[in-house]
Write an enzyme that holds these catalytic residues in place. Sequence first.
Site, PDB file in Angstrom:
ATOM      1  N   ALA A 104       0.838  -1.206   0.000  1.00 53.94           N
ATOM      2  CA  ALA A 104       0.000   0.000   0.000  1.00 53.94           C
ATOM      3  C   ALA A 104       0.870   1.252   0.000  1.00 53.94           C
ATOM      4  O   ALA A 104       1.840   1.354   0.762  1.00 53.94           O
ATOM      5  CB  ALA A 104      -0.919   0.001   1.214  1.00 53.94           C
ATOM      6  N   SER A 166      11.225   3.049  -2.313  1.00 55.78           N
ATOM      7  CA  SER A 166      11.236   3.765  -3.584  1.00 55.78           C
ATOM      8  C   SER A 166      12.659   4.234  -3.854  1.00 55.78           C
ATOM      9  O   SER A 166      13.498   4.245  -2.952  1.00 55.78           O
ATOM     10  CB  SER A 166      10.298   4.974  -3.497  1.00 55.78           C
ATOM     11  OG  SER A 166      10.492   5.882  -4.560  1.00 55.78           O
ATOM     12  N   TYR A 179       6.327  12.391   0.803  1.00 51.86           N
ATOM     13  CA  TYR A 179       6.502  11.072   0.186  1.00 51.86           C
ATOM     14  C   TYR A 179       7.927  10.576   0.399  1.00 51.86           C
ATOM     15  O   TYR A 179       8.141   9.435   0.830  1.00 51.86           O
ATOM     16  CB  TYR A 179       6.188  11.151  -1.301  1.00 51.86           C
ATOM     17  CG  TYR A 179       6.417   9.866  -2.057  1.00 51.86           C
ATOM     18  CD1 TYR A 179       5.459   8.859  -2.069  1.00 51.86           C
ATOM     19  CD2 TYR A 179       7.601   9.652  -2.763  1.00 51.86           C
ATOM     20  CE1 TYR A 179       5.666   7.674  -2.761  1.00 51.86           C
ATOM     21  CE2 TYR A 179       7.819   8.472  -3.455  1.00 51.86           C
ATOM     22  CZ  TYR A 179       6.851   7.489  -3.454  1.00 51.86           C
ATOM     23  OH  TYR A 179       7.077   6.318  -4.138  1.00 51.86           O
TER      24      TYR A 179
END
Length: 302
Positions: A104, A166, A179
Site C-alpha cells: 500500500a 522507492s 513522500y
Amino acid sequence: MAQYHPKITPESLKDKVLVVTGGANGIGASFVEYCCQHGAYVCFGDLAVDAGSQIAQNLCSSGSSSPPRAIFQHTDVTDYESVLGLFDLALEKYGHVDHAIACAGIMEIGNCFDPALTLETVREAPTTKVLDVNLTGCLYLARIASVYLRHNRPTDADRSITVISSLAGFKETPGAFVYQSSKHGVLGLMRSLRLYLLSAPHRIRINAVCPWMTTTGMVEGIRNAWMKANLPSNSPADIGHIIAGLLADPTLNGKSMYVEGGRAWAIEANLDRLEPEWLGEEPSRSLAKGQALLGSGDVWVQ
C-alpha cells in the site's frame, strides 16, 4: 552494485500463504495475480473494494480450490485493527502465514512547503495521510507479521516480510517532501529490523524493494514527459516479479533492491563495502565497533 536476478522455480511459491496490503491496484495487484498463478494462496486487502473483489473473483474462477486461491478484504493500513483483521482472516482460512508484503502506498498530497503560505495559512497543520499510509502502514504490517508468521509454524520454516520503499528512499526527489520522508522511513524500518527479526525467537527475514518510475496511477502527471525523454520505466509486473524473488530465496535478508527498467540491483552490500571510502577508514572502524556493541538491537528494547 550487483545486479539481482530472481530465482523462482515452479515450487518456490507453491502452497505458500501470503498476506498483502495494497493488493487491488498497481504493483500490489500484479504481485497478487503472479503469486496465485504460481500456486500461492493470497489474502489481500485494500481500500478499493470493487477492484479487489474483482481480482479475487477472477483468480478463483478457474477452479474450486479449497481453501480459495485468493481472498480479499477491505483494509485500511492506517487503522491497526483493520490490518489485524486481514491477518486474522488469513489465519482463519489457511491456518498459518508464510510471508507478509506491504504494497500500500500513495503519492504526495499538495505542497507542504507552498511559497504561497502566509503567517495565517501556515497555522493549519499539513495532512499526515502520506506518512500514515506509506510508513505507519508498513510499521503496522511488520509488527503484526512478526507474531502471525510464527504462529502454527516450525521454528526452522522460512518466513519473510517485504516492504516497498522507492528510489526516493535513498535519492532526493524534490517536490515530494512528505513522500520522500515516508520512503526513507520504510528503508529505516527494514534496516532496524533485519538483524533483530532474524534472531531467535522471530527468525524472520525482511527485505525492501525500491522501484524507480513504475507505470501506475501514481505517476500519471509525469508519465508523458518521462516517456518522451526515453527514460526507463518498470511495469507493475516487473516489481511483482522482484518481490516474488525475495520471497522465494530463503538466503535473502536485509536487502534493498533498486529496480529500473525491469532490472534490479542490490544496494545495501555496496554501501557497506565502500564505507571506508566515503566515510574514511578510521571513522569506519570506530563505527563498526559501535555497531558490533549494539548487536541485533536488544540493548534498546530491554
